[in-house]
Write a protein that holds these residues in place. Sequence first.
Motif, PDB file in Angstrom:
ATOM      1  N   LEU A  46      -7.984  -7.116   1.678  1.00  0.00           N
ATOM      2  CA  LEU A  46      -8.422  -6.242   1.077  1.00  0.00           C
ATOM      3  C   LEU A  46     -10.021  -5.772   2.117  1.00  0.00           C
ATOM      4  O   LEU A  46      -9.634  -4.049   2.637  1.00  0.00           O
ATOM      5  CB  LEU A  46      -9.473  -6.517   0.168  1.00  0.00           C
ATOM      6  CG  LEU A  46      -9.460  -5.193  -1.011  1.00  0.00           C
ATOM      7  CD1 LEU A  46      -8.513  -4.335  -0.977  1.00  0.00           C
ATOM      8  CD2 LEU A  46     -10.507  -5.111  -1.935  1.00  0.00           C
ATOM      9  N   GLY A  78      -4.670  -3.766  -3.715  1.00  0.00           N
ATOM     10  CA  GLY A  78      -5.400  -3.028  -2.888  1.00  0.00           C
ATOM     11  C   GLY A  78      -4.906  -2.961  -1.567  1.00  0.00           C
ATOM     12  O   GLY A  78      -4.595  -1.521  -1.057  1.00  0.00           O
ATOM     13  N   THR A  79      -4.240  -4.237  -1.562  1.00  0.00           N
ATOM     14  CA  THR A  79      -5.037  -4.141   0.209  1.00  0.00           C
ATOM     15  C   THR A  79      -3.548  -3.471   0.688  1.00  0.00           C
ATOM     16  O   THR A  79      -3.628  -2.754   1.598  1.00  0.00           O
ATOM     17  CB  THR A  79      -4.444  -5.925   0.760  1.00  0.00           C
ATOM     18  OG1 THR A  79      -5.516  -6.871   0.045  1.00  0.00           O
ATOM     19  CG2 THR A  79      -4.319  -5.827   2.604  1.00  0.00           C
ATOM     20  N   TRP A  81      -1.869  -0.972  -1.409  1.00  0.00           N
ATOM     21  CA  TRP A  81      -2.001   0.424  -1.219  1.00  0.00           C
ATOM     22  C   TRP A  81      -2.648   0.835   0.053  1.00  0.00           C
ATOM     23  O   TRP A  81      -2.573   1.758   0.188  1.00  0.00           O
ATOM     24  CB  TRP A  81      -2.364   0.975  -2.696  1.00  0.00           C
ATOM     25  CG  TRP A  81      -3.173   1.798  -2.764  1.00  0.00           C
ATOM     26  CD1 TRP A  81      -2.667   2.480  -4.268  1.00  0.00           C
ATOM     27  CD2 TRP A  81      -4.232   3.131  -2.887  1.00  0.00           C
ATOM     28  NE1 TRP A  81      -3.263   3.684  -4.332  1.00  0.00           N
ATOM     29  CE2 TRP A  81      -4.230   4.121  -3.090  1.00  0.00           C
ATOM     30  CE3 TRP A  81      -5.313   3.109  -1.465  1.00  0.00           C
ATOM     31  CZ2 TRP A  81      -4.718   5.058  -3.300  1.00  0.00           C
ATOM     32  CZ3 TRP A  81      -6.082   4.153  -1.756  1.00  0.00           C
ATOM     33  CH2 TRP A  81      -6.336   5.358  -2.558  1.00  0.00           C
TER      34      TRP A  81
END
Lengths: 316, 285
Positions: free
Chosen positions: A198, A305-306, A308
């Motif tokens: 991330l 999240g990464t 995204w």
Amino acid sequence: MNRLMALVKREFWENKGAFRTTPLVIGGIFLAAMLMFLITFNHFDNEFQSLKELLRFIAQQDAGLRARFLYESTLVMSMTFSMVLAFVVFFYLLGSLYDDRKDRSILFWKSLPASDTLTLGSKLLSAMIVAPVIFWIVYVITHIVIMLLFSVAIMMLGENPWTLFLGLSNPFKAWSMVLLSYFAQSIWALPLYGWLMLVSAFAPRIPLLFAVLPPVVLGVLELWIDFLHTFTLSDNLFGLFGHWFANSPLIMSADSHGNDNFGAALGIPLTSDFDHQVTVANIFDRLFSSDMLIGLVIAAVFLAGTLWLRRRATES
Amino acid sequence: MNYVIEAQGLTKRYKRTIAVDNIDLQIPAGRIVGLIGPNGAGKTSALKAILGLTTYEGNLSVLGKSPSKDRAALMEEVCFIADVAVLPRWIRVWQLIELTENIHPKFSREKFLQYLSSTKITLKHKVRQLSKGMVAQLHLAIVMSIDAKLLVLDEPTLGLDILFRKQFYTNLLNDYFDEQRTILITTHQVEEIEHILSDLIFIQDGRIVLNSSMEDIQQNYVELTVPPDRAATTRELQPMNERELFGRHIFLFHNADREQLNALGEVRTPGIADLFVAIMNGGGS
């Protein structure tokens, strides 16, 4: 599948130094130390006068004890490899989605028909499987060569290495245990790996700073607020991290396991959440715990999240 | 008719600015399109939207796919060179081949080796050991070995010397382009591409200010050179633009009467650069 393998290969090519040269250097250091040890024992007087006397002393010991010592020392030998492996994987993941943004080669990678999910998967796979397996292979080879060197030295002194130690223990058990603990550690460390990726996908510069600073600041704040309330220092982010580390399924210390059953230990035997003795059951205990489940949820959030961020890495 | 690129109301907003403002665009197959505009006009944003590298508003379809949702699938049919320096510097040429071969279903190793043999690049070279021009050659060799339907070039020859630039476009035209393929190019060096283009799009402040085929441009725009004493008469014909060069006046006309202009002075088709300046200065039709 072909694409995934091609991407994994690309990770290996890019990180050859870290993934291949590093374990080879450790192996080399081990072998050099072994040679120095053999030469020293032949040249200087000490407690055992000479290597030959040391061998006589060993031969007098109980066979079961000798077998155990061989097994445990094989496990302990892995610790050097494991420690360096942890550093290698840490910095690999930290740079995994940052380096190509920095040198703009991300535009080339994005021009290939490989989805961002696949790219992320190839990097995670490299950290969880490729790097550990390479380190493990070099560890096993180093162990074999050390055994061979030792056997030759013993034969040159007119003793039989087979009866002395080779025939006593099956090294495959220790080797498999180490490999299993590597894979277990890969799963155990997923929340950390997710966090590192991330940060790697997000950091505008100096990913190390972005990886370390937020948890440290958060932990200190927590400590301080906690202290204001209770005037004691109880569980917080640091404690959580400490527990995660101490409960790890990786062989990283030695312990008496409560009796004189002295040997290698899983994690660090400071906590009593899990049994630290190196057994398959104890490794799986950790993987099927509620702690692990929470860890996997955290890892999934970080990785989502990464992904995204990676999809939007070419914005602006 | 099936278009290679079809956009309706394509808009790209950044926090405070609108980079691409409600563009409608249709590009059929078999064209070489120049996308020309001043810095910050929205060229790169538009290209990024087409390549699935950024989010956008409006409808956009490239080869029948949605770039924002289907980038990976789209890249089987689309190639792009974003700039000369984006190949990873650590990679060796043979690794690049193996990688592209395994990931790109339409890559031909034979073609690639054939292109490579005309350069000084060897399989053992690392990208970081190559000069800027050689990196561009390498990248072009990869792209030309992929049987793609759309090739997007964003400033492909930036920072290269004249020999490399000429070679680059010659290779592209002779060995790659055919009526099945479409090439979309942005560049500031418009003089270099003007004779290879089939279509021209001018973009300014996120809007399209000119979208025309080169034949139409040759028919509709005229450049007239007159001596100073006829300048005033010419001005009455409402030219788009006027400039002075070595004491002669050069006027640019849109849809003018050629007979009339022929009588006044020397008539010829304007260069893209002059047309660009004229239109950007507010002479748009």
